[in-house]
Design a protein around this motif. Structure first.
Motif, PDB file in Angstrom:
ATOM      1  N   SER A 166      76.490 -70.283 -42.037  1.00  0.00           N
ATOM      2  CA  SER A 166      77.374 -69.165 -41.704  1.00  0.00           C
ATOM      3  C   SER A 166      77.405 -68.953 -40.201  1.00  0.00           C
ATOM      4  O   SER A 166      76.621 -69.528 -39.444  1.00  0.00           O
ATOM      5  CB  SER A 166      76.907 -67.874 -42.405  1.00  0.00           C
ATOM      6  OG  SER A 166      75.596 -67.534 -41.977  1.00  0.00           O
ATOM      7  N   ARG A 167      78.341 -68.091 -39.813  1.00  0.00           N
ATOM      8  CA  ARG A 167      78.515 -67.696 -38.410  1.00  0.00           C
ATOM      9  C   ARG A 167      77.968 -66.282 -38.238  1.00  0.00           C
ATOM     10  O   ARG A 167      78.281 -65.392 -39.033  1.00  0.00           O
ATOM     11  CB  ARG A 167      79.997 -67.775 -38.044  1.00  0.00           C
ATOM     12  CG  ARG A 167      80.335 -67.324 -36.633  1.00  0.00           C
ATOM     13  CD  ARG A 167      81.785 -67.657 -36.347  1.00  0.00           C
ATOM     14  NE  ARG A 167      82.204 -67.128 -35.057  1.00  0.00           N
ATOM     15  CZ  ARG A 167      83.315 -67.494 -34.433  1.00  0.00           C
ATOM     16  NH1 ARG A 167      84.111 -68.389 -34.997  1.00  0.00           N
ATOM     17  NH2 ARG A 167      83.628 -66.971 -33.269  1.00  0.00           N
ATOM     18  N   LEU A 168      77.160 -66.065 -37.204  1.00  0.00           N
ATOM     19  CA  LEU A 168      76.484 -64.785 -36.999  1.00  0.00           C
ATOM     20  C   LEU A 168      77.107 -64.040 -35.821  1.00  0.00           C
ATOM     21  O   LEU A 168      77.291 -64.610 -34.739  1.00  0.00           O
ATOM     22  CB  LEU A 168      74.992 -65.004 -36.729  1.00  0.00           C
ATOM     23  CG  LEU A 168      74.215 -65.809 -37.770  1.00  0.00           C
ATOM     24  CD1 LEU A 168      72.771 -65.975 -37.326  1.00  0.00           C
ATOM     25  CD2 LEU A 168      74.297 -65.151 -39.134  1.00  0.00           C
ATOM     26  N   THR A 169      77.441 -62.786 -36.053  1.00  0.00           N
ATOM     27  CA  THR A 169      77.935 -61.915 -34.984  1.00  0.00           C
ATOM     28  C   THR A 169      76.752 -61.349 -34.201  1.00  0.00           C
ATOM     29  O   THR A 169      75.594 -61.470 -34.635  1.00  0.00           O
ATOM     30  CB  THR A 169      78.772 -60.782 -35.584  1.00  0.00           C
ATOM     31  OG1 THR A 169      77.967 -60.058 -36.537  1.00  0.00           O
ATOM     32  CG2 THR A 169      79.996 -61.337 -36.302  1.00  0.00           C
ATOM     33  N   TYR A 217      85.901 -72.827 -18.202  1.00  0.00           N
ATOM     34  CA  TYR A 217      86.157 -72.977 -19.635  1.00  0.00           C
ATOM     35  C   TYR A 217      85.384 -71.920 -20.418  1.00  0.00           C
ATOM     36  O   TYR A 217      84.518 -71.225 -19.882  1.00  0.00           O
ATOM     37  CB  TYR A 217      85.749 -74.370 -20.108  1.00  0.00           C
ATOM     38  CG  TYR A 217      84.255 -74.576 -20.132  1.00  0.00           C
ATOM     39  CD1 TYR A 217      83.520 -74.442 -21.315  1.00  0.00           C
ATOM     40  CD2 TYR A 217      83.552 -74.875 -18.964  1.00  0.00           C
ATOM     41  CE1 TYR A 217      82.153 -74.608 -21.337  1.00  0.00           C
ATOM     42  CE2 TYR A 217      82.178 -75.036 -18.984  1.00  0.00           C
ATOM     43  CZ  TYR A 217      81.491 -74.904 -20.165  1.00  0.00           C
ATOM     44  OH  TYR A 217      80.129 -75.047 -20.182  1.00  0.00           O
ATOM     45  N   ARG A 218      85.686 -71.820 -21.705  1.00  0.00           N
ATOM     46  CA  ARG A 218      84.945 -70.975 -22.635  1.00  0.00           C
ATOM     47  C   ARG A 218      84.955 -71.636 -24.017  1.00  0.00           C
ATOM     48  O   ARG A 218      85.854 -72.436 -24.329  1.00  0.00           O
ATOM     49  CB  ARG A 218      85.527 -69.563 -22.721  1.00  0.00           C
ATOM     50  CG  ARG A 218      86.970 -69.512 -23.175  1.00  0.00           C
ATOM     51  CD  ARG A 218      87.483 -68.086 -23.232  1.00  0.00           C
ATOM     52  NE  ARG A 218      86.790 -67.319 -24.247  1.00  0.00           N
ATOM     53  CZ  ARG A 218      87.217 -67.214 -25.510  1.00  0.00           C
ATOM     54  NH1 ARG A 218      88.312 -67.849 -25.889  1.00  0.00           N
ATOM     55  NH2 ARG A 218      86.553 -66.499 -26.377  1.00  0.00           N
ATOM     56  N   VAL A 219      83.948 -71.312 -24.816  1.00  0.00           N
ATOM     57  CA  VAL A 219      83.873 -71.837 -26.183  1.00  0.00           C
ATOM     58  C   VAL A 219      84.740 -70.951 -27.073  1.00  0.00           C
ATOM     59  O   VAL A 219      84.418 -69.786 -27.301  1.00  0.00           O
ATOM     60  CB  VAL A 219      82.425 -71.851 -26.685  1.00  0.00           C
ATOM     61  CG1 VAL A 219      82.370 -72.390 -28.111  1.00  0.00           C
ATOM     62  CG2 VAL A 219      81.542 -72.692 -25.769  1.00  0.00           C
ATOM     63  N   ALA A 220      85.843 -71.495 -27.549  1.00  0.00           N
ATOM     64  CA  ALA A 220      86.765 -70.727 -28.383  1.00  0.00           C
ATOM     65  C   ALA A 220      86.451 -70.869 -29.873  1.00  0.00           C
ATOM     66  O   ALA A 220      86.634 -69.928 -30.646  1.00  0.00           O
ATOM     67  CB  ALA A 220      88.205 -71.162 -28.109  1.00  0.00           C
ATOM     68  N   ASP A 221      85.999 -72.035 -30.290  1.00  0.00           N
ATOM     69  CA  ASP A 221      85.698 -72.281 -31.698  1.00  0.00           C
ATOM     70  C   ASP A 221      84.367 -73.020 -31.806  1.00  0.00           C
ATOM     71  O   ASP A 221      84.307 -74.253 -31.702  1.00  0.00           O
ATOM     72  CB  ASP A 221      86.815 -73.114 -32.333  1.00  0.00           C
ATOM     73  CG  ASP A 221      86.707 -73.164 -33.855  1.00  0.00           C
ATOM     74  OD1 ASP A 221      85.601 -72.928 -34.368  1.00  0.00           O
ATOM     75  OD2 ASP A 221      87.719 -73.436 -34.527  1.00  0.00           O
ATOM     76  N   PRO A 222      83.251 -72.298 -31.993  1.00  0.00           N
ATOM     77  CA  PRO A 222      81.945 -72.962 -32.056  1.00  0.00           C
ATOM     78  C   PRO A 222      81.827 -73.964 -33.200  1.00  0.00           C
ATOM     79  O   PRO A 222      81.110 -74.958 -33.071  1.00  0.00           O
ATOM     80  CB  PRO A 222      80.975 -71.801 -32.245  1.00  0.00           C
ATOM     81  CG  PRO A 222      81.698 -70.592 -31.749  1.00  0.00           C
ATOM     82  CD  PRO A 222      83.142 -70.838 -32.061  1.00  0.00           C
ATOM     83  N   LEU A 223      82.505 -73.718 -34.314  1.00  0.00           N
ATOM     84  CA  LEU A 223      82.408 -74.644 -35.451  1.00  0.00           C
ATOM     85  C   LEU A 223      82.966 -76.014 -35.080  1.00  0.00           C
ATOM     86  O   LEU A 223      82.385 -77.049 -35.425  1.00  0.00           O
ATOM     87  CB  LEU A 223      83.144 -74.061 -36.652  1.00  0.00           C
ATOM     88  CG  LEU A 223      82.572 -72.756 -37.218  1.00  0.00           C
ATOM     89  CD1 LEU A 223      83.412 -72.255 -38.379  1.00  0.00           C
ATOM     90  CD2 LEU A 223      81.126 -72.957 -37.656  1.00  0.00           C
ATOM     91  N   LYS A 224      84.105 -76.034 -34.383  1.00  0.00           N
ATOM     92  CA  LYS A 224      84.653 -77.305 -33.912  1.00  0.00           C
ATOM     93  C   LYS A 224      83.726 -77.960 -32.904  1.00  0.00           C
ATOM     94  O   LYS A 224      83.554 -79.182 -32.892  1.00  0.00           O
ATOM     95  CB  LYS A 224      86.025 -77.083 -33.281  1.00  0.00           C
ATOM     96  CG  LYS A 224      87.151 -76.843 -34.264  1.00  0.00           C
ATOM     97  CD  LYS A 224      88.468 -76.776 -33.518  1.00  0.00           C
ATOM     98  CE  LYS A 224      89.643 -76.591 -34.479  1.00  0.00           C
ATOM     99  NZ  LYS A 224      90.933 -76.549 -33.745  1.00  0.00           N
ATOM    100  N   ALA A 225      83.135 -77.140 -32.043  1.00  0.00           N
ATOM    101  CA  ALA A 225      82.277 -77.678 -30.980  1.00  0.00           C
ATOM    102  C   ALA A 225      81.074 -78.415 -31.559  1.00  0.00           C
ATOM    103  O   ALA A 225      80.745 -79.526 -31.132  1.00  0.00           O
ATOM    104  CB  ALA A 225      81.827 -76.545 -30.056  1.00  0.00           C
TER     105      ALA A 225
END
Length: 380
Positions: A166-169, A217-225
């Protein structure tokens, strides 16, 4: 006959053994026993700490479990269970799966909460702060739970046994790691800068130079990264290198130095599609510095100097031509206008008189005004 006296303090329990056989539990007080009735031994258990660790207690639980349960909270955990023990309503400790722990209940109220460690991964939010404090002090608890913190402007990715869950906020979390491997990878979502410095590249006309390139730059989609690359910065670094070499290698030195904005745009056009697939968002990218070799720089300076000299000569000739044309126009005006000619003569006389100390004339004031300075001969 010999009488043996044993004193059990208020914070202790005694285990009475006669000839190595358990007889009974001695509560706080004073006891007198005859030595002649066999070998007597009293094991004292200190109850000041909630968790009581004693080999005799573990052995007694195997032979007299009811006696142990009378004075102790027995946390006997199964293969997939995690025990959370409270003393006086506060978190006192954790009990690992497939283990037994004893908590004295003579001095304080104790309770047990059993968590299904086989199915539950995240622990309740009410336990996060107490578990964080407990794990900081107790190595056993630290091995049973994982405390993870995701700060503001970051995002966390939870991996369980190497599998993304999962992704954590932003926040603080507690996970059961007694039966599995827990890992939390965090990504900074703010703008970041990466510089690639001192890159040796060749232009289209085979001139070697060094260039520095910068990307924001910035990380827009960590899952893709994480799906595309294991090292995000290394991936971006190499893509910047490749784009710089590809763009510089297709242009001459003159084109490179004369169209810096076009170079930056060409690099961006190469990078943006690839970085977008990697979950990155690039706000700006461009060549920061172009450093020429010493001999090329000297040659460029000579070329620039020659160009500037030629431009200066052109400007000088243009001004000389304009001045000559102005003189010609003035001469034509004086030729057609005697009064203007006379004014010019008087103007010349004024300039002459400023530089001459004494003037000797033979025709009086008329000679000074008419004969001393004459632009055009008088007509006879």
């Amino acid at each position: 006959m010999v009488i043996k006296t044993e004193k059990i303090a208020d914070y202790e329990l005694g285990l009475l053994y006669r000839d190595r056989a358990f007889q009974k539990v001695l509560e706080p007080g004073v006891y007198r026993m005859l030595r002649g009735q066999g070998q007597i031994e009293v094991v004292k258990l200190d109850l000041r700490a909630p968790l009581v660790k004693a080999p005799e207690l573990q052995a007694l639980y195997l032979t007299h479990p009811q006696v142990v349960q009378t004075y102790f909270l027995v946390a006997d955990m199964g293969d997939g269970e995690l025990g959370v023990v409270y003393a006086n309503g506060k978190l006192a400790g954790l009990v690992a799966p497939r283990s037994v722990a004893f908590y004295g209940k003579l001095l304080r109220p104790v309770s047990l909460e059993v968590i299904d460690a086989a199915t539950e991964i995240a622990l309740p939010e009410r336990l996060v702060a107490p578990l964080a404090r407990l794990a900081a002090q107790d190595l056993v608890s630290k091995s049973l739970v994982a405390i993870a913190e995701v700060v503001s402007d970051h995002v966390g990715l939870l991996y369980v046994d190497g599998v993304l869950q999962s992704r954590l906020t932003p926040g603080r979390y507690a996970f059961v790691k007694a039966l599995r491997k827990i890992q939390v990878v965090t990504f900074d979502l703010r703008l970041q800068t990466l510089e690639v410095t001192g890159q040796e590249v060749l232009t289209k006309d085979r001139i070697g130079l060094r260039a520095n390139i910068t990307a924001v730059y910035r990380v827009a989609d960590p899952l893709k990264a994480v799906a595309l690359t294991a090292d995000l910065k290394d991936f971006l670094y190499k893509e910047l290198q490749f784009a710089l070499r590809q763009v510089v290698g297709t242009r001459t030195l003159e084109e490179l130095l004369g169209d810096k904005l076009g170079i930056n745009q060409a690099i961006a056009n190469l990078l943006l599609p690839k970085l977008g697939e990697a979950g990155l968002e690039v706000s700006s990218v461009g060549v920061k510095d172009v450093i020429l070799p010493g001999d090329v720089r000297e040659l460029m300076n000579r070329v620039i100097e020659a160009e500037k000299t030629a431009q200066a000569n052109v400007i000088k000739r243009r001004e000389e031509t304009a001045a000559t044309r102005s003189l010609l126009n003035t001469a034509k005006l004086m030729e057609d206008n005697p009064i203007l000619l006379r004014l010019k003569e008087l103007e010349a006389l004024e300039k002459v008189s400023e530089k001459v100390g004494n003037v000797v004339v033979g025709n009086g004031m008329d000679g000074v005004l008419e004969d001393l300075v004459r632009i055009r001969p008088r007509k006879t």
